[in-house]
Design a protein around this motif. Structure first.
Motif, PDB file in Angstrom:
ATOM      1  N   ALA A  25       0.815  -1.093  -0.008  1.00 45.61           N
ATOM      2  CA  ALA A  25      -0.052   0.033   0.052  1.00 45.61           C
ATOM      3  C   ALA A  25       0.879   1.240   0.047  1.00 45.61           C
ATOM      4  CB  ALA A  25      -0.895  -0.149   1.265  1.00 45.61           C
ATOM      5  N   LEU A  26       1.909   1.183   0.742  1.00 45.74           N
ATOM      6  CA  LEU A  26       2.937   2.540   0.695  1.00 45.74           C
ATOM      7  C   LEU A  26       3.618   2.565  -0.519  1.00 45.74           C
ATOM      8  CD1 LEU A  26       4.533   1.903   4.373  1.00 45.74           C
ATOM      9  CD2 LEU A  26       2.904   3.795   3.840  1.00 45.74           C
ATOM     10  N   ILE A  27       4.154   1.494  -1.035  1.00 43.49           N
ATOM     11  CA  ILE A  27       4.450   1.821  -2.360  1.00 43.49           C
ATOM     12  C   ILE A  27       3.554   2.098  -3.412  1.00 43.49           C
ATOM     13  CG2 ILE A  27       5.627   0.155  -4.285  1.00 43.49           C
ATOM     14  CD1 ILE A  27       6.838  -1.796  -2.201  1.00 43.49           C
ATOM     15  N   PHE A  28       2.474   1.832  -3.379  1.00 42.75           N
ATOM     16  CA  PHE A  28       1.456   2.374  -4.274  1.00 42.75           C
ATOM     17  C   PHE A  28       1.200   3.691  -4.263  1.00 42.75           C
ATOM     18  CE2 PHE A  28      -3.309   3.262  -5.234  1.00 42.75           C
ATOM     19  CZ  PHE A  28      -3.161   2.980  -6.604  1.00 42.75           C
ATOM     20  N   ILE A  29       1.108   4.239  -2.862  1.00 40.92           N
ATOM     21  CA  ILE A  29       0.731   5.501  -2.595  1.00 40.92           C
ATOM     22  C   ILE A  29       2.044   6.295  -3.205  1.00 40.92           C
ATOM     23  CG2 ILE A  29       0.817   7.373  -0.821  1.00 40.92           C
ATOM     24  CD1 ILE A  29      -0.975   5.251   0.658  1.00 40.92           C
ATOM     25  N   VAL A  30       3.192   6.088  -2.836  1.00 43.95           N
ATOM     26  CA  VAL A  30       4.366   6.608  -3.229  1.00 43.95           C
ATOM     27  C   VAL A  30       4.568   6.731  -4.737  1.00 43.95           C
ATOM     28  CG1 VAL A  30       6.952   6.641  -3.044  1.00 43.95           C
ATOM     29  CG2 VAL A  30       5.536   6.255  -1.008  1.00 43.95           C
ATOM     30  N   THR A  31       4.237   5.548  -5.296  1.00 42.32           N
ATOM     31  CA  THR A  31       4.371   5.442  -6.849  1.00 42.32           C
ATOM     32  C   THR A  31       3.489   6.336  -7.552  1.00 42.32           C
ATOM     33  OG1 THR A  31       3.442   3.359  -6.775  1.00 42.32           O
ATOM     34  CG2 THR A  31       5.672   3.205  -6.947  1.00 42.32           C
ATOM     35  N   THR A  32       2.104   6.548  -7.032  1.00 46.18           N
ATOM     36  CA  THR A  32       1.187   7.168  -7.473  1.00 46.18           C
ATOM     37  C   THR A  32       1.567   8.671  -7.454  1.00 46.18           C
ATOM     38  OG1 THR A  32      -0.510   5.569  -6.939  1.00 46.18           O
ATOM     39  CG2 THR A  32      -1.391   7.885  -7.404  1.00 46.18           C
ATOM     40  N   LEU A  33       2.232   8.714  -6.323  1.00 46.00           N
ATOM     41  CA  LEU A  33       2.548  10.563  -6.318  1.00 46.00           C
ATOM     42  C   LEU A  33       3.754  10.854  -7.156  1.00 46.00           C
ATOM     43  CD1 LEU A  33       2.199  10.894  -2.421  1.00 46.00           C
ATOM     44  CD2 LEU A  33       0.565  11.814  -4.101  1.00 46.00           C
ATOM     45  N   LEU A  34       4.568   9.847  -7.136  1.00 44.90           N
ATOM     46  CA  LEU A  34       5.737   9.984  -8.179  1.00 44.90           C
ATOM     47  C   LEU A  34       5.205  10.273  -9.485  1.00 44.90           C
ATOM     48  CD1 LEU A  34       8.605   7.525  -6.679  1.00 44.90           C
ATOM     49  CD2 LEU A  34       8.524  10.088  -6.821  1.00 44.90           C
ATOM     50  N   GLN A  35       4.395   9.365  -9.980  1.00 46.95           N
ATOM     51  CA  GLN A  35       3.925   9.639 -11.484  1.00 46.95           C
ATOM     52  C   GLN A  35       3.581  10.990 -11.993  1.00 46.95           C
ATOM     53  OE1 GLN A  35       1.130   6.308 -12.238  1.00 46.95           O
ATOM     54  NE2 GLN A  35       2.358   5.287 -13.473  1.00 46.95           N
ATOM     55  N   LYS A  36       3.026  11.839 -10.937  1.00 45.37           N
ATOM     56  CA  LYS A  36       2.646  12.997 -11.015  1.00 45.37           C
ATOM     57  C   LYS A  36       3.715  13.871 -11.404  1.00 45.37           C
ATOM     58  CE  LYS A  36      -1.563  12.507  -8.355  1.00 45.37           C
ATOM     59  NZ  LYS A  36      -2.456  12.980  -7.204  1.00 45.37           N
ATOM     60  N   SER A  37       4.503  13.606 -11.012  1.00 42.95           N
ATOM     61  CA  SER A  37       5.931  14.757 -11.320  1.00 42.95           C
ATOM     62  C   SER A  37       7.029  13.906 -11.964  1.00 42.95           C
ATOM     63  CB  SER A  37       6.288  15.137  -9.690  1.00 42.95           C
ATOM     64  OG  SER A  37       6.736  14.037  -9.145  1.00 42.95           O
ATOM     65  N   ASN A  38       6.895  12.753 -12.213  1.00 41.63           N
ATOM     66  CA  ASN A  38       8.112  11.686 -12.722  1.00 41.63           C
ATOM     67  C   ASN A  38       7.787  11.056 -13.934  1.00 41.63           C
ATOM     68  OD1 ASN A  38      10.479  10.347 -13.313  1.00 41.63           O
ATOM     69  ND2 ASN A  38      11.218  10.648 -11.420  1.00 41.63           N
ATOM     70  N   PRO A  39       7.964  11.178 -14.975  1.00 44.43           N
ATOM     71  CA  PRO A  39       7.539  10.468 -16.110  1.00 44.43           C
ATOM     72  C   PRO A  39       8.255   9.295 -16.451  1.00 44.43           C
ATOM     73  CG  PRO A  39       8.973  12.174 -17.144  1.00 44.43           C
ATOM     74  CD  PRO A  39       9.070  12.472 -15.470  1.00 44.43           C
ATOM     75  N   SER A  40       9.158   8.635 -15.637  1.00 46.56           N
ATOM     76  CA  SER A  40       9.838   7.521 -15.790  1.00 46.56           C
ATOM     77  C   SER A  40       8.988   6.065 -15.667  1.00 46.56           C
ATOM     78  CB  SER A  40      10.851   7.332 -14.295  1.00 46.56           C
ATOM     79  OG  SER A  40      11.727   8.356 -14.501  1.00 46.56           O
ATOM     80  N   HIS A  41       9.368   5.284 -16.774  1.00 48.41           N
ATOM     81  CA  HIS A  41       8.344   4.261 -17.124  1.00 48.41           C
ATOM     82  C   HIS A  41       8.670   3.127 -15.924  1.00 48.41           C
ATOM     83  CE1 HIS A  41       7.621   5.452 -21.035  1.00 48.41           C
ATOM     84  NE2 HIS A  41       8.855   5.572 -21.310  1.00 48.41           N
ATOM     85  N   TRP A  42       9.689   3.055 -15.321  1.00 48.10           N
ATOM     86  CA  TRP A  42       9.822   2.034 -14.144  1.00 48.10           C
ATOM     87  C   TRP A  42       8.738   2.232 -13.188  1.00 48.10           C
ATOM     88  CZ3 TRP A  42      10.883   3.371  -9.140  1.00 48.10           C
ATOM     89  CH2 TRP A  42      11.353   4.630  -8.854  1.00 48.10           C
ATOM     90  N   ILE A  43       8.343   3.378 -12.782  1.00 50.64           N
ATOM     91  CA  ILE A  43       7.489   3.794 -11.943  1.00 50.64           C
ATOM     92  C   ILE A  43       6.156   3.067 -11.794  1.00 50.64           C
ATOM     93  CG2 ILE A  43       6.045   5.628 -10.691  1.00 50.64           C
ATOM     94  CD1 ILE A  43       8.597   7.531 -10.938  1.00 50.64           C
ATOM     95  N   GLY A  44       5.691   3.156 -13.267  1.00 51.52           N
ATOM     96  CA  GLY A  44       4.357   2.497 -13.573  1.00 51.52           C
ATOM     97  C   GLY A  44       4.425   0.971 -13.427  1.00 51.52           C
ATOM     98  N   TYR A  45       5.633   0.391 -13.855  1.00 52.23           N
ATOM     99  CA  TYR A  45       5.477  -0.745 -13.458  1.00 52.23           C
ATOM    100  C   TYR A  45       5.356  -1.231 -11.827  1.00 52.23           C
ATOM    101  CZ  TYR A  45       7.126  -1.678 -18.175  1.00 52.23           C
ATOM    102  OH  TYR A  45       7.232  -1.623 -19.638  1.00 52.23           O
ATOM    103  N   VAL A  46       6.239  -0.643 -10.965  1.00 51.04           N
ATOM    104  CA  VAL A  46       6.110  -0.792  -9.607  1.00 51.04           C
ATOM    105  C   VAL A  46       4.950  -0.296  -9.228  1.00 51.04           C
ATOM    106  CG1 VAL A  46       7.332   0.063  -7.453  1.00 51.04           C
ATOM    107  CG2 VAL A  46       8.591  -0.287  -9.308  1.00 51.04           C
TER     108      VAL A  46
END
Length: 414
Positions: A25-46
């Motif tokens: 759940a924490l990883i999901f929240i962090v990656t969701t927030l990161l996707q808004k400011s960081n376009p890196s593809h690996w974030i979507g996979y995580v």
């Protein structure tokens, strides 16, 4: 492992599975927030892995929890399955055990291996165990004797004696006893001894015979003649009885034997003797006398038994110890006795188990059915809860992998 250790282990694995869900759940929240400011593809996979892992973790948590209780306390249909189905579970478990463990083909190999005689022989062969067994037996019998009501027991003895004597023909018993003595020729010793005693009495009392002869003689007969006659009588009688004593074929013995035989036959067949013995029996065994005899007998037996059972080295206890020791030796050395005992134990155990298999099934069914629903759920959860928590862990990881695969396919091919 006791229940407390099992509870501690279950809490540990529950915390691990829940912690893994919280991590996803924490990883999901962090990656969701990161996707808004960081376009890196690996974030979507995580993020896809964490999202699917949360779904898998929640689904398996619901499934595992639904077995033992209502998830979040909500009465959702088809949850709290153990408590709601405890009677059916008990019935099925009982039937399963009876069908798969107590069938003739399953129990026969184990029954055939039973050899209890050697074990009992070894156990009884130890002096300590013999003393324990005798002491326990003595304590049990003493307790029974102390609890028995003396008047009740004496009345029971009196009634049984009265019932038995009513059916006994004493004239026939005595007649058969005399006939038995005749068959064994034991009466000859009585005749021999009696002849000897009479002979000795005559010889020792020759003066009495002389006095009797003189008293019955005429006054004109000289005294020496009376003495001579008395001596002749004494010698004749003593010789006569000496002959009977020494000659086992003497005609007097034959005559006495014949008369005794006739008397024994008369005792058994003549109705007058039946009446005579009934009169004697009724006189000796009146109710008040019979009660008195029975009470005396019981008091004597009880006193003797209690004394023998209370003493450490009484004759009765020594007798029991000797017999136990002999029995233990026979059990260890006598193969025939061993085989008989082991065979009896095997057959008895086999018949008893097969006869009562339904009782074992009913015992399991009733035991499970009588458990409180919450108690049953807790018992089962303690036994299988650890493995079920790994289902939650596996659901988390497998769900994450499946979500990652779906995200990858949709990103590259759709």
């Amino acid at each position: 492992m006791n229940d407390e250790a099992k509870k501690k282990q279950l809490r540990k694995y529950k915390a691990f599975a829940t912690g893994l869900f919280v991590l996803m759940a924490l990883i999901f929240i962090v990656t969701t927030l990161l996707q808004k400011s960081n376009p890196s593809h690996w974030i979507g996979y995580v993020r896809a892995f964490a999202e699917a892992a949360m779904v898998g973790a929640l689904a398996d948590w619901f499934a595992v929890t639904a077995l033992f209780r209502h998830p979040l306390g909500l009465p959702i249909p088809h949850t709290n399955l153990i408590e709601n189905s405890k009677q059916r579970l008990g019935d099925n478990l009982g039937s399963f055990v009876v069908s798969n463990f107590l069938s003739p083909q399953n129990i026969r190999p184990y029954i055939q291996k039973i050899k209890i005689s050697n074990f009992v022989g070894e156990w009884l062969g130890k002096e300590k165990n013999q003393n324990i067994l005798v002491k326990n037996l003595a304590d049990i019998v003493l307790d029974i004797l102390n609890k028995l009501d003396d008047s009740t027991v004496s009345q029971f003895i009196s009634k049984k004696v009265s019932d038995m004597t009513d059916d006994i023909k004493l004239n026939k018993v005595v007649g058969n006893g005399i006939h038995y003595i005749l068959e064994k020729n034991d009466h000859q010793r009585i005749i021999t001894n009696l002849s000897k005693q009479i002979k000795e009495y005559i010889i020792e009392n020759d003066e009495m015979i002389q006095d009797r002869v003189k008293k019955g003689s005429y006054s004109f007969i000289p005294s020496f003649v009376d003495t001579k006659i008395a001596d002749k009588i004494t010698d004749g009688l003593s010789d006569f009885f000496r002959e009977i004593e020494e000659n086992t074929e003497h005609e007097v013995r034959t005559l006495i034997t014949q008369k005794i035989h006739e008397f024994s036959t008369d005792l058994k067949e003549d109705p007058k003797w039946d009446e005579e013995f009934k009169t004697i029996k009724n006189g000796l065994l009146k109710n008040d006398k019979l009660d008195e005899y029975s009470n005396d007998i019981w008091v004597s037996i009880k006193k003797t038994l209690m004394k023998e059972l209370q003493e450490d080295h009484s004759a009765l206890k020594n007798y029991l110890l000797n017999n136990l020791n002999e029995f233990s030796q026979n059990l260890k050395t006598d193969e025939n006795l061993q085989n008989k005992i082991d065979h009896w134990v095997r057959v008895t155990a086999y018949k008893y188990i097969l006869k009562n298999t339904h009782q074992f099934g009913s015992l399991i069914s009733n035991t499970v059915g009588n458990w409180q629903g919450k108690e049953l759920s807790e018992k089962l959860e303690l036994e299988v809860g650890k493995d079920l928590q790994f289902i939650r862990v596996n659901g988390t990881l497998v769900g994450g992998l499946v979500g990652l695969i779906i995200y990858t396919i949709s990103h590259f091919f759709l």
